[in-house]
Design an enzyme around this catalytic site. Structure first.
Site, PDB file in Angstrom:
ATOM      1  N   HIS A  85      74.970  18.323  71.290  1.00  0.00           N
ATOM      2  CA  HIS A  85      75.566  19.194  70.271  1.00  0.00           C
ATOM      3  C   HIS A  85      74.791  20.501  70.182  1.00  0.00           C
ATOM      4  CE1 HIS A  85      77.580  20.192  66.455  1.00  0.00           C
ATOM      5  NE2 HIS A  85      76.414  20.745  66.150  1.00  0.00           N
ATOM      6  N   ASP A 164      85.030  14.819  56.600  1.00  0.00           N
ATOM      7  CA  ASP A 164      84.312  16.041  56.971  1.00  0.00           C
ATOM      8  C   ASP A 164      85.271  17.201  57.185  1.00  0.00           C
ATOM      9  OD1 ASP A 164      81.904  17.610  57.888  1.00  0.00           O
ATOM     10  OD2 ASP A 164      83.154  17.717  59.680  1.00  0.00           O
ATOM     11  N   ARG A 171      83.987  23.821  52.068  1.00  0.00           N
ATOM     12  CA  ARG A 171      82.701  24.540  52.105  1.00  0.00           C
ATOM     13  C   ARG A 171      82.905  25.953  52.637  1.00  0.00           C
ATOM     14  NH1 ARG A 171      79.570  21.084  55.909  1.00  0.00           N
ATOM     15  NH2 ARG A 171      78.017  22.740  55.765  1.00  0.00           N
ATOM     16  N   SER A 186      77.365  16.626  58.027  1.00  0.00           N
ATOM     17  CA  SER A 186      78.609  16.972  58.698  1.00  0.00           C
ATOM     18  C   SER A 186      78.494  16.730  60.210  1.00  0.00           C
ATOM     19  CB  SER A 186      78.928  18.448  58.401  1.00  0.00           C
ATOM     20  OG  SER A 186      79.953  18.928  59.224  1.00  0.00           O
ATOM     21  N   LYS A 190      79.888  13.035  62.545  1.00  0.00           N
ATOM     22  CA  LYS A 190      80.826  13.117  63.666  1.00  0.00           C
ATOM     23  C   LYS A 190      80.219  12.530  64.938  1.00  0.00           C
ATOM     24  CE  LYS A 190      81.440  17.410  62.467  1.00  0.00           C
ATOM     25  NZ  LYS A 190      81.835  18.807  62.283  1.00  0.00           N
TER      26      LYS A 190
HETATM   27  N1  URA Z   1      78.973  22.430  62.313  1.00  0.00           N
HETATM   28  C1  URA Z   1      79.487  21.344  61.711  1.00  0.00           C
HETATM   29  O1  URA Z   1      80.098  20.508  62.328  1.00  0.00           O
HETATM   30  N2  URA Z   1      79.277  21.190  60.397  1.00  0.00           N
HETATM   31  C2  URA Z   1      78.590  22.077  59.657  1.00  0.00           C
HETATM   32  O2  URA Z   1      78.442  21.864  58.472  1.00  0.00           O
HETATM   33  C3  URA Z   1      78.061  23.220  60.301  1.00  0.00           C
HETATM   34  C4  URA Z   1      78.273  23.360  61.632  1.00  0.00           C
END
Ligand code: URA
Ligand code: CA
Length: 432
Positions: A85, A164, A171, A186, A190
């Site tokens: 990521h 999310d 957000r 968040s 995932k």
């Molecule tokens: N990327 C995400 O998946 N979530 C966040 O809160 C910020 C960046």
């Protein structure tokens, strides 16, 4: 419905108290199910962004979010499955290179990706620039592809962490994205739902990143690694430099070209190569490859063409063809940006370059974009090429201010600022 408990929870968070795990679970469940509307949730995330979340709260929020949807698993794969990521950068083509490279070295990679955000590029957009390629794989097809060819790059499905999806959109509207606890929950929810056994994070720091300082990026990196450990998975976080774009290409399709050419051995931008190889090594180490075998496997996968072939297989599995991958080329209309004076390139504004590239792609198609020719530290004479624009919608003089020319070279900045492994982040977030 009796909302007394929710009002009390909001007041507690407002006053800086921590909410317990059952409260976080009840809030996330209610919000995902639609029995709690966005008014109290907006207030809650604002309180959380201002007051912060403690470790137990971050774990509780993450667990509740994972439970809101499906969780993937790879029952037919005996060893670990890995994922990678990036917190979002400019010219960050690492994923498109590392996924097939690591798969070709024998470790399966299940990469769930996001779209472009702000001035940063999204891996999905880059991959979809290749004609025919799709990333909206359903969970069954995604898992089956990882099992069959050892890698897949897919979009976050609606069924994975739906809480999310809702919370992130809220957000975004309420100025509460920039909170380490909310970001970590968040991202990690995932990744856990995606089913990977080990995750490598690339947290970008610098002017072109969402975390401008090394301190802020380091804090997020530490939280991500410790949070993943709470779920019994392995993680490493790199903090890498985003004071200038990472690779030379900035766009969508032209970044896919850079990834292809990197794997084919035509062209390897040194800073991109350093980050990519470090992340590939770490994914292989976490994937269970003995330390002494990691480097030889990577070198062999690159030299033999196996990594490049694996990218072709991925493209093919997702609706494209190896021939289409070979054929992609930058937009034919090219203009160059020249240096305004003699000197040394001392800074390249990643936000300006990223935004210009996004506008170019929007106007001129997926193979428009920007190729940086003179990196930070390069001496230039007046008129010498700083960058090349592919596409007709951007005048060179509009891009020129993104480059700062000084009399002396700035100090060389390392690509990798820090590496945090789960063993180093020894203090666990939660005793369990
Ligand atoms: N990327 C995400 O998946 N979530 C966040 O809160 C910020 C960046
Ligand atoms: Ca497994």
């Amino acid at each position: 419905m009796d909302e007394g408990w929710l009002r009390r929870a909001l007041a507690a968070k407002r006053d800086g108290e921590a909410l317990d795990a059952p409260t976080w679970a009840r809030i996330v469940e209610g919000y995902a199910a639609g029995t709690i509307d966005e008014v109290p949730i907006a207030a809650l995330v604002m309180a959380a962004a201002i007051r912060g979340l403690d470790d137990d709260e971050i774990v509780a929020l993450t667990e509740a979010m994972v439970r809101s949807g499906d969780v993937l698993a790879y029952p037919h794969i005996a060893g670990p499955v890995v994922d990678k990521h990036s917190s979002g950068g400019v010219g960050d083509t690492v994923s498109l290179i590392v996924v097939p490279l690591v798969a070709a070295c024998g470790v399966p990679v299940a990469k769930l990706s996001g779209r472009a955000l702000g001035h940063t590029g999204g891996t999905l957009d880059k991959l979809e620039a290749i004609p025919g390629v799709r990333t909206d794989l359903d969970p069954v097809a995604f898992v089956a592809q990882v099992e069959r060819i050892g890698c897949a790059i897919g979009a976050q499905s609606d069924r994975l962490v739906p809480a999310d999806r809702k919370l992130y959109a809220l957000r975004d509207r309420t100025g509460t994205v920039a909170s380490v606890g909310l970001i970590a929950a968040s991202i990690v929810s995932k990744k856990i739902a995606g089913g990977a056994d080990a995750i490598v994070f690339d947290v970008k720091a610098g002017r072109g990143a969402f975390m401008p300082t090394l301190d802020a990026a380091g804090g997020l990196a530490r939280t991500l690694v410790r949070l993943v450990a709470c779920f019994g998975r392995r993680a490493t976080a790199f903090v890498t430099d985003m004071e200038e774009p990472l690779g030379a290409a900035v766009g969508t399709g032209i970044e896919a070209i850079e990834a292809r050419d990197f794997l084919r051995g035509d062209d390897r931008e040194p800073r991109l190569a350093e980050a990519t190889l470090a992340i590939a090594h770490e994914l292989l180490r976490l994937g269970g490859i003995p330390a002494a075998e990691v480097t030889p496997r990577v070198l062999d996968a690159l030299a033999s063409g196996a990594a490049y072939e694996r990218l072709g297989l991925l493209v093919q599995a997702q609706g494209g063809s190896a021939a289409a991958l070979d054929a992609i080329a930058p937009h034919p209309h090219r203009v160059t940006v020249g240096a305004p004076r003699d000197g040394v390139v001392s800074a390249i504004d990643g936000v300006a370059v990223g935004e210009a590239a996004r506008a170019l792609v929007a106007a001129d198609g997926p193979f428009a974009g920007i190729r940086i020719v003179a990196r930070v530290g390069t001496p230039v004479r007046a008129g010498e090429v700083l960058a090349e624009i592919a596409g007709s919608s951007l005048e060179p003089r509009r891009l020129a201010p993104a480059f700062t020319i000084a009399d002396a070279a700035p100090p060389v900045r390392p690509v990798i600022d820090a590496v945090l492994r789960d063993a180093d982040a020894a203090v666990s977030m939660k005793e369990r």
